[in-house]
Design a protein around this motif. Structure first.
Motif, PDB file in Angstrom:
ATOM      1  N   ALA A  83      36.031  55.080  29.310  1.00  0.00           N
ATOM      2  CA  ALA A  83      35.854  53.797  28.621  1.00  0.00           C
ATOM      3  C   ALA A  83      36.512  52.684  29.444  1.00  0.00           C
ATOM      4  N   PRO A  84      35.851  51.528  29.586  1.00  0.00           N
ATOM      5  CA  PRO A  84      36.439  50.429  30.359  1.00  0.00           C
ATOM      6  C   PRO A  84      37.666  49.854  29.671  1.00  0.00           C
ATOM      7  N   LEU A  85      38.746  49.702  30.437  1.00  0.00           N
ATOM      8  CA  LEU A  85      39.988  49.150  29.894  1.00  0.00           C
ATOM      9  C   LEU A  85      40.124  47.658  30.192  1.00  0.00           C
ATOM     10  N   ARG A  86      39.854  47.266  31.435  1.00  0.00           N
ATOM     11  CA  ARG A  86      40.033  45.872  31.823  1.00  0.00           C
ATOM     12  C   ARG A  86      39.257  45.611  33.105  1.00  0.00           C
ATOM     13  N   ILE A  87      39.146  44.349  33.436  1.00  0.00           N
ATOM     14  CA  ILE A  87      38.545  43.919  34.701  1.00  0.00           C
ATOM     15  C   ILE A  87      39.633  43.240  35.523  1.00  0.00           C
ATOM     16  N   ASP A  88      39.897  43.759  36.698  1.00  0.00           N
ATOM     17  CA  ASP A  88      40.864  43.155  37.616  1.00  0.00           C
ATOM     18  C   ASP A  88      40.109  42.464  38.736  1.00  0.00           C
ATOM     19  N   GLY A  89      40.660  41.341  39.196  1.00  0.00           N
ATOM     20  CA  GLY A  89      39.949  40.637  40.260  1.00  0.00           C
ATOM     21  C   GLY A  89      40.837  39.663  41.002  1.00  0.00           C
ATOM     22  N   ILE A  90      40.287  39.143  42.083  1.00  0.00           N
ATOM     23  CA  ILE A  90      40.939  38.110  42.887  1.00  0.00           C
ATOM     24  C   ILE A  90      39.879  37.089  43.270  1.00  0.00           C
ATOM     25  N   SER A  91      40.216  35.809  43.167  1.00  0.00           N
ATOM     26  CA  SER A  91      39.293  34.720  43.484  1.00  0.00           C
ATOM     27  C   SER A  91      39.907  33.891  44.603  1.00  0.00           C
ATOM     28  N   VAL A  92      39.173  33.798  45.709  1.00  0.00           N
ATOM     29  CA  VAL A  92      39.672  33.107  46.896  1.00  0.00           C
ATOM     30  C   VAL A  92      38.930  31.783  47.051  1.00  0.00           C
TER      31      VAL A  92
END
Length: 584
Positions: free
Chosen positions: A278-287
């Protein structure tokens, strides 16, 4: 302590030996000797089997017992062989209410103590006190053990708590160090819930890039999507939907800052799932790639400008090369025409003289034929007749004049071709504008390319009544030649080339049509591009129509194409009669 209690009882009853048996454990049915006097080695700690011996009987029946040597059941309860048999014995169960905690036994080996029921009963009161003492001792001991256990547990807890506090401090230091590192980055590091897009973490770089404080994104979970440019928003939403399938997504998009500035972001995100999937969270980086994007766009624009300039330079270069080639060919053609013109001139002159001489000779022959009728020498007449028959004089008289006429016509045609070649190869400049009859230009060009056309097509001329045109004739000749040669090449077997002329208002038009294979629709918009050709490699340069197009544009005219695959093509040139850009 148990041994002291037992010794006090043994001495009080003047006994020789004694045993104290206690239950091992609150819920256990196992009884063992915890203290003894006069017992053999190994007696203390031994387990009392249920119902075995005096003590086993007392434990099983929970009743006090007086035994004497002369009792009927005495020998059934005797100890094992090798142990001295007592003369009398007293044994009491240790009871706390209904709870059995053990047994106490004293034995007399001689006749000093002759136990009675009174001793047994007196001992019961004493044993009850002893039972209470022993139970209190055991309770105290259990409490001490529990206190010790609790103290040990508490110590372990305190130690675990200290370790936990140290780990918590270490975690806080690590978290602070991580936050300091993340907040020092120029890129936005973030985490959000998959379904609601609620922000879970966001570093301080978002303020510098988006122009909105960090808390605004926590207060409004739709703020992130709302600041995305409307053109890119759907693409970003689709990327989020695909993230559930691919696990990782990269996308570039634009955002609008409150100050109206537009920023480009490179968005790299991944889905984090639980062990169950099951998906827990979305992690990301924006440059922020705005500077790179602007530099890339500027570089792309500069490259396009350079490519356009290069294309123009190459086109001019190609045209210069073509013009140089045509100029060289024109000079060569002019030289060849000049060289041919001289011998053709005296051949023509000689043929004229020769024809005059032959006509005079034939006149002389006619006179001789008249004289034959009056000649009396039969032998000479026969000889003349035989020779006349041999050379076929009648045929010779007509054919020699025909040959001379044909030779004269051929020489005149060569002279005309040479003149047309000289006219066609005339290297006039761009300022050599003049009034010209386009029919003359067309005739001259047809004469030049006749050898190219005659094996592939017949030429039909449908010339209308057109006025002279202010133009550069030598350049229009080049256009006509390109169209006629292309028409010839478009005809695969045998066909027809039609040349038409006409006028409309203050313009004249020239059409060159063929019955060839036609031009494919996808090529129609490319045929005037430099170096574009549908001919096999090495069969065409792709410059002819490009140069022709530029020449017609120079005359403020236009060139049109009507082509049908399998039926043929028609090029129409429309020119103003008077070019307004040039003063006559």
């Amino acid at each position: 302590m148990f041994e002291q209690i037992l010794r006090h009882i043994v001495e009080g009853f003047r006994a020789n030996t004694g045993s104290l048996v206690l239950c091992q454990g609150e819920d256990s049915c196992r009884f063992s000797i915890v203290a003894g006097i006069g017992l053999p080695d190994g007696g203390i700690g031994s387990v009392i089997p249920s119902g075995a011996g005096v003590i086993g009987w007392v434990l099983e029946n929970k009743q006090a017992l007086l035994l004497k040597n002369n009792d009927p059941g005495f020998h059934e309860l005797l100890p094992e062989p090798g142990i001295q048999t007592p003369l009398t014995a007293l044994c009491w169960p240790l009871l706390m209410g209904q709870r059995l905690i053990g047994a106490l036994c004293v034995n007399s080996l001689d006749d000093k103590a002759n136990y009675t029921e009174a001793d047994l009963n007196h001992g019961k009161m004493l044993v009850n006190l002893i039972t209470l003492v022993i139970d209190n001792i055991r309770l105290l001991d259990d409490r001490q053990k529990r206190i010790q256990q609790l103290a040990a547990t508490n110590e372990r807890y305190m130690d675990s708590n200290r370790q936990l506090q140290e780990a918590h401090k270490h975690l806080e230091r690590s978290e602070k160090r991580l936050n300091d590192i993340l907040n020092s980055l120029d890129s936005v590091v973030w985490s959000m819930e998959p379904d609601t897009l609620k922000i879970l973490y966001l570093n301080k770089a978002v303020h510098e890039i988006s122009g909105h404080p960090v808390e605004d994104f926590f207060n409004d979970q739709h703020l992130w999507l709302n600041i995305i440019d409307a053109v890119d928003r759907t693409r970003v939403e689709n990327s989020l939907a695909d993230l559930m399938k691919t696990g990782v997504q990269k996308i570039t998009y634009r955002i609008h800052r409150p100050d109206g500035d537009l920023r480009w972001l490179l968005h790299h995100m991944r889905i984090v799932c639980a062990d169950a999937g099951a998906p827990l969270r979305i992690d990301g980086i924006s440059v922020d790639i705005t500077q790179h994007k602007n530099a890339e766009d500027l570089l792309k624009q500069r490259n396009e400008e350079l490519q356009t300039a290069l294309d123009k330079i190459q086109e001019v270069q190609r045209q210069l090369v073509q013009s140089e080639k045509l100029s060289s060919i024109g000079q060569l053609a002019a030289g060849v025409a000049h060289e041919i013109n001289n011998p053709i001139g005296y051949i023509n002159s000689n043929l004229t003289s020769l024809k005059n001489y032959v006509e005079e000779l034939l006149a002389l022959v006619a006179i001789y034929e008249k004289i034959e009728s009056v000649c009396a020498d039969a032998g000479q007449l026969r000889q003349i007749e035989e020779f006349k028959n041999k050379i076929d004089l009648e045929f010779l008289k007509t054919d020699v004049l025909d040959l001379l006429d044909e030779s004269h016509e051929g020489a005149s045609r060569v002279k005309k071709i040479v003149q047309d070649l000289k006219d066609f190869s005339y290297a006039g400049g761009d300022d050599d504008w003049q009034w010209a009859n386009l029919h003359t230009c067309l005739e001259s060009t047809l004469n030049i390319v006749n050898n190219e056309i005659k094996y592939k097509a017949s030429v039909t001329k449908e010339f209308g009544d057109i006025p002279q045109v202010w133009c550069l004739p030598h350049q229009l000749n080049q256009v006509f030649m390109n169209l006629l040669v292309n028409a010839t090449h478009a005809i695969e077997n045998k066909g027809t080339i039609t040349v038409r002329t006409g006028s409309e208002n203050d313009h004249i038009w020239v059409e060159v049509g063929d019955t060839g294979k036609g031009i494919a629709p996808e090529h129609v918009n490319k045929i005037f591009d430099p170096f574009f050709t549908t001919k096999p490699v090495g069969k065409g340069t792709g410059l002819g129509l490009s140069v022709s197009y530029n020449i017609i544009k120079k005359h403020n005219g236009e060139i049109r194409l009507d082509s049908r695959v399998g039926e043929g093509s028609t090029f129409r040139i429309v020119l103003p009669i008077k070019n307004e850009t040039v003063v006559a």
